[in-house]
Design a protein around this motif. Sequence first.
Motif, short mmCIF file in Angstrom:
data_model
loop_
_atom_site.label_atom_id
_atom_site.label_comp_id
_atom_site.label_asym_id
_atom_site.label_seq_id
_atom_site.Cartn_x
_atom_site.Cartn_y
_atom_site.Cartn_z
N PRO A 1 0.85 -1.22 -0.03
CA PRO A 1 0.08 0.03 -0.04
C PRO A 1 0.86 1.38 -0.01
N PHE A 2 2.04 1.40 0.42
CA PHE A 2 2.98 2.31 0.23
C PHE A 2 3.86 2.30 -0.77
N LEU A 3 4.57 3.54 -0.98
CA LEU A 3 5.45 3.74 -2.10
C LEU A 3 6.83 3.09 -1.80
N ASP A 4 7.16 2.99 -0.57
CA ASP A 4 8.20 2.65 -0.08
C ASP A 4 8.02 2.08 1.45
N GLY A 5 9.15 1.16 2.01
CA GLY A 5 9.06 0.65 3.30
C GLY A 5 7.80 -0.44 3.62
N ASN A 6 7.43 -0.96 2.33
CA ASN A 6 6.29 -2.03 2.50
C ASN A 6 7.06 -3.36 3.28
N GLY A 7 8.06 -3.61 3.04
CA GLY A 7 8.80 -4.95 3.46
C GLY A 7 8.88 -4.73 4.94
N ARG A 8 9.64 -3.73 5.49
CA ARG A 8 9.89 -3.47 6.61
C ARG A 8 8.61 -3.42 7.57
N LEU A 9 7.55 -2.64 6.97
CA LEU A 9 6.38 -2.54 7.83
C LEU A 9 5.71 -3.84 7.89
N GLY A 10 5.82 -4.56 6.67
CA GLY A 10 5.07 -5.90 6.73
C GLY A 10 5.76 -7.03 7.55
N ARG A 11 6.84 -6.99 7.84
CA ARG A 11 7.64 -7.76 8.99
C ARG A 11 7.32 -7.36 10.29
N LEU A 12 7.32 -6.03 10.52
CA LEU A 12 6.91 -5.46 11.79
C LEU A 12 5.66 -5.94 12.28
N LEU A 13 4.57 -5.90 11.34
CA LEU A 13 3.28 -6.33 11.49
C LEU A 13 3.15 -7.74 12.14
N VAL A 14 3.84 -8.48 11.98
CA VAL A 14 3.97 -9.95 12.41
C VAL A 14 4.23 -9.93 13.80
N THR A 15 5.02 -9.18 14.40
CA THR A 15 5.18 -8.95 15.82
C THR A 15 4.23 -8.12 16.51
N LEU A 16 3.81 -7.07 15.70
CA LEU A 16 2.56 -6.48 16.64
C LEU A 16 1.49 -7.23 16.75
N LEU A 17 1.10 -8.04 15.60
CA LEU A 17 0.03 -8.93 15.87
C LEU A 17 0.09 -9.77 17.02
N LEU A 18 1.37 -10.58 17.17
CA LEU A 18 1.55 -11.48 18.28
C LEU A 18 1.39 -10.73 19.63
N CYS A 19 1.83 -9.59 19.68
CA CYS A 19 2.01 -8.67 20.82
C CYS A 19 0.56 -8.33 21.13
N GLU A 20 -0.19 -7.99 20.27
CA GLU A 20 -1.64 -7.60 20.55
C GLU A 20 -2.69 -8.57 20.85
N ALA A 21 -2.25 -9.88 20.42
CA ALA A 21 -2.98 -10.92 20.81
C ALA A 21 -2.89 -11.57 22.16
N GLY A 22 -1.38 -11.17 22.72
CA GLY A 22 -1.24 -11.67 24.06
C GLY A 22 -0.29 -12.80 24.13
N LEU A 23 0.28 -13.33 22.80
CA LEU A 23 1.05 -14.34 22.75
C LEU A 23 2.63 -13.95 23.32
N LEU A 24 2.97 -12.71 22.94
CA LEU A 24 4.00 -12.16 23.52
C LEU A 24 4.09 -10.92 24.41
N ARG A 25 4.48 -10.75 25.65
CA ARG A 25 4.48 -9.56 26.35
C ARG A 25 5.44 -8.50 25.86
N GLU A 26 6.41 -8.75 25.02
CA GLU A 26 7.53 -7.80 24.76
C GLU A 26 7.77 -8.06 23.22
#
Length: 391
Positions: A219-244
Amino acid sequence: MVGQPTRVAGEFIETVAGGEKVRAYLPAPLPPEPPLDVAQFLGIYDRARGAIGALDGVTTLLPSTPLFLFMYVRKEALLSSQIEGTQSSLSDLLLFETDETPTVPLDDVIEVSNYVGALDHGMRRLRDGFPLSLRLLREMHEILLKSGRGAGKQPGEFRRSQNWIGGTRPGNALFVPPPPDRLMACLDPFERFLHLDDRTMPPLLRAGLAHVQFETIHPFLDGNGRLGRLLVTLLLCEAGLLREPILYLSLFLKAHRDDYYRLLQEVRSTGRWEAWMEFFLTGVAETAEQAAETARELTAMFERDRQRIQAFGRSAPSVLQVHNLLQKRPIVSIQGAAKELAMSIPTVTKALNLMMGERIVRETTGRRRSRLFVYSEYLALLDRGTEPLAR
């Protein structure tokens, strides 16, 4: 693959980009239809789930979880940016943060530093109760591209022009994401999927599916790969699988780049979600296991060095203060350490000299003035796998 379901993962549409007709791809909304055949990757799912739980448990045993996170996040930022082509090293980033001159182009280091800021912002918002959403992704993107090479690529805004992956123009690209006028039609169901409350779709599977969908929409002109990899960690933190935010796939993806890009394309062309999930979960399992082992090694190393410092007698308390700082900043100057710790320059100098004698730290410049000291074993441990990729 035996038993692979037949499914349509999306459709190609004809559009005009750069004055030529191209076939752009519109992904089908998630979750896949027919549903994932979980039996095909159940074994690796169980291993990944167990590894995540073990990693989350290890962080509670660390003497200083924030210090471990401080360095581990920087390693992930470096690896994620290296996949995109930067040539920074961990030492370059630490030099930059110590106001010293890195050994690579400044834009490379700024790009890595921005990644750290984007993750910090995302985690802070989640902890404040803000949902993982398109708005949060835009906020993080704005930080990711706020300076350096990406500053002219519409930070924080979804693209208003066609982008592509591979090739020199849309007409010879390996892959053309959705046209800008169809972007929200893809992103709206994607955001709904992020909030999906379905017991048959546990967070690990949702993260694996969401990563591919985000990369496909691009969806962005640049930075999609980096943000897409961050998305994985954020999802797991939001779901409570990881505290950090301590699980990062970039080292695995860096080592298996060809398989990564091939499997993304296979999902788009033939709907082979099961093959992708097996790869993704293998990455999660290996990465979590490696991170847990690194945490254990660091804990043992810090304790071993503390025991050696205790033998310094009356000097031990001041040396321990400098040692604690080195756990946060493995590269320090005498002046910088003195200022941060509110200690005198002679006291810091003596502490560093004592640790040099025990080979806990080493001096890196060979200069008489403006010397830099590095916590050698600590940096070597974190440096594993961070060699820049060949251009």
